[in-house]
Design an enzyme around this catalytic site. Structure first.
Site, short mmCIF file in Angstrom:
data_model
loop_
_atom_site.label_atom_id
_atom_site.label_comp_id
_atom_site.label_asym_id
_atom_site.label_seq_id
_atom_site.Cartn_x
_atom_site.Cartn_y
_atom_site.Cartn_z
N CYS A 92 0.84 -1.20 0.00
CA CYS A 92 0.00 0.00 0.00
C CYS A 92 0.88 1.25 0.00
CB CYS A 92 -1.00 -0.04 1.17
SG CYS A 92 -2.37 1.12 0.92
N HIS A 129 -3.77 -4.75 -0.14
CA HIS A 129 -3.31 -5.34 1.12
C HIS A 129 -3.40 -6.86 1.04
CE1 HIS A 129 -2.94 -1.75 3.67
NE2 HIS A 129 -3.87 -1.24 2.89
N GLU A 188 -2.51 -8.93 3.16
CA GLU A 188 -2.86 -9.44 4.49
C GLU A 188 -4.34 -9.27 4.80
OE1 GLU A 188 -1.57 -6.57 3.87
OE2 GLU A 188 -1.98 -5.08 5.41
#
Lengths: 201, 251
Positions: A79, A183, A185
């Site tokens: 990001c 992202h 994650e």
């Protein structure tokens, strides 16, 4: 071991837990020796480019990252962490980035119309150049984006885009330096698969 | 292009998922962490954890449950209920929340929206409102739909966006629990006035309700609880159905 750089920008909980979930050893650290010893480095980041760049400079992490990148150490920016890899950003002024990837970061709202900013939600990748980072990623996989600025003039390192009024660079990479605008994650199984692929490069 | 989103909401009380019908007659469903894992595997695009009693009894969220869920489920998590201060934001963000939803806390202290947006970014602040028709007006209600605040919902939505809310959750008390479809009229009135994403809540009973919602163009996401918890609607099947009907979905 993967070092997750802690320079006071962003929430590292999910990133650290996702690596733990994958059984990949990682450490959230701001310590230069620990970062230097790591096999790979993740540069996270949420917030404003200017602040983050200043923090990377004042903590000495900027110089360290440039040195380790030159030595061939694998680095993944996520990001804002991806945006910091570029040369410049025009987010509220003009700021210098790490210059590890060619290109700059510009406001998204100037280039799209009729679409909401931030570009927030699940979007699909168009892989423009095949790369080992996509070993476990397919063309119909969705990833989670949240951002208001995006990379431009980055053809030399562009690996994948996501369509949002314009082709938003979603994955950039050159040699040992990678960045994802989304992202991983927070992108479910597909995101975890990409993190695992990075860890195994 | 980004997809429309399907969001199950886990109303949590005393560490368990519950769901009321018109906010009353609460039934226990299951463990929040197990539910979160189940929904993640079924293809939920996002999860909302909502402490339904927090605002009423001043209870704090069970952050250990959130932390556990965030350690096993890697999709965006929104947390709401009992969020009254920046410290509350901080507490849940540290436990893995990505967005924080304010409701009563913002009604009591409207400045909270702006302060939180400045500190954590617009994308982090979700303004959630419980809305009911009163005398031909869309009125904001407080404390789980028990108190009429007298605030006009349309003005409140615009205020929220102007002050930095990144998303709106519009929960229609009028349709909540009836399983007869989302409140398209209310959602249209609000979404016509804002440019931030609107999440529709209250009234979903079958998969066609979601198709009607997205075809009406009045929301970016559909949120529901009991129909998912009681497996009346399966998220995977719902998303396939919507995609077959030309709604972009992440499968």
């Amino acid at each position: 071991m993967i070092a997750i750089i802690d320079y006071g920008c962003g929430n590292l909980f999910s990133l650290s837990r996702s690596l733990q979930f994958l059984g990949i050893e990682s450490k959230i650290t701001g310590d230069a020796a620990e970062i230097s010893d790591a096999d790979k480095i993740i540069l996270p980041g949420v917030g404003a480019f200017g602040d983050a760049a200043e923090k990377l400079n004042s903590t000495g992490h900027a110089d360290l990252l440039k040195k380790l990148a030159k030595e061939g150490r694998y680095i993944l920016g996520i990001c804002l962490g991806m945006q910091l890899l570029f040369e410049k950003s025009y987010e509220y002024g003009e700021h210098s980035g790490l210059g590890l990837l060619e290109g700059g970061v510009y406001p998204l709202d100037a280039d799209i119309s009729g679409l909401k900013v931030p570009h927030m939600g699940w979007n699909k990748l168009d892989i423009v150049r095949d790369d080992p980072i996509f070993a476990n990623t397919g063309k119909d996989d969705y990833f989670y984006f949240v951002h208001s600025f995006y990379a431009k003039n980055c053809d030399s390192c562009l690996l994948a885009t996501a369509e949002y009024g314009v082709d938003v660079p979603a994955v950039a990479g050159r040699d040992n330096v990678y960045g994802t605008q989304f992202h991983p994650e927070k992108s479910g199984e597909k995101g975890l698969a990409l993190l695992k692929t990075f860890a195994e490069l | 292009m980004i997809t429309k989103r399907i969001i199950p909401c886990l109303d949590v009380r005393d560490g368990r998922v519950v769901k009321g019908v018109n906010f009353e007659g609460i039934k226990d469903v299951a463990s929040p962490v197990d539910m979160a894992k189940f929904y993640n595997e079924s293809g939920a695009d996002e999860l909302v954890f909502y402490d339904i009693t927090a605002s009423h009894e001043g209870r704090r969220l069970f952050t250990d449950i959130l932390r556990q869920a965030a350690s096993e489920v890697f999709i965006p998590l929104t947390v709401g209920g009992g969020i009254n201060t920046l410290d509350d934001f901080d507490r849940v963000l540290k436990c893995g929340a990505d967005k924080v939803s304010v409701n009563s806390g913002a009604i009591k202290n409207p400045e909270l929206i702006g302060k939180a947006a400045k500190k954590y970014g617009d994308q982090c602040v979700v303004l959630s409102m419980d809305v009911k028709r009163v005398d031909g007006q869309f009125r904001v209600f407080q404390n789980g739909g028990r108190i009429d605040t007298g605030i006009d919902a349309l003005e409140w939505a615009v205020y929220g966006q102007k002050n930095g809310a990144g998303e709106l959750v519009v929960n229609s008390i009028d349709t909540d629990g009836l399983k007869n479809g989302f409140d398209l009229e209310m959602l249209k009135a609000i979404s016509d006035l804002v440019t931030i994403p609107v999440i529709a809540s209250g009234g979903a009973g079958k998969k066609e309700d979601f198709l009607d919602l997205f075809n009406a163009g009045v929301a970016d996401a559909g949120l529901a609880a009991s129909i998912f918890h009681f497996k009346q609607v399966n998220i995977k099947e719902l998303k396939l159905y919507l995609r077959e009907n030309n709604i972009e979905m992440r499968i």
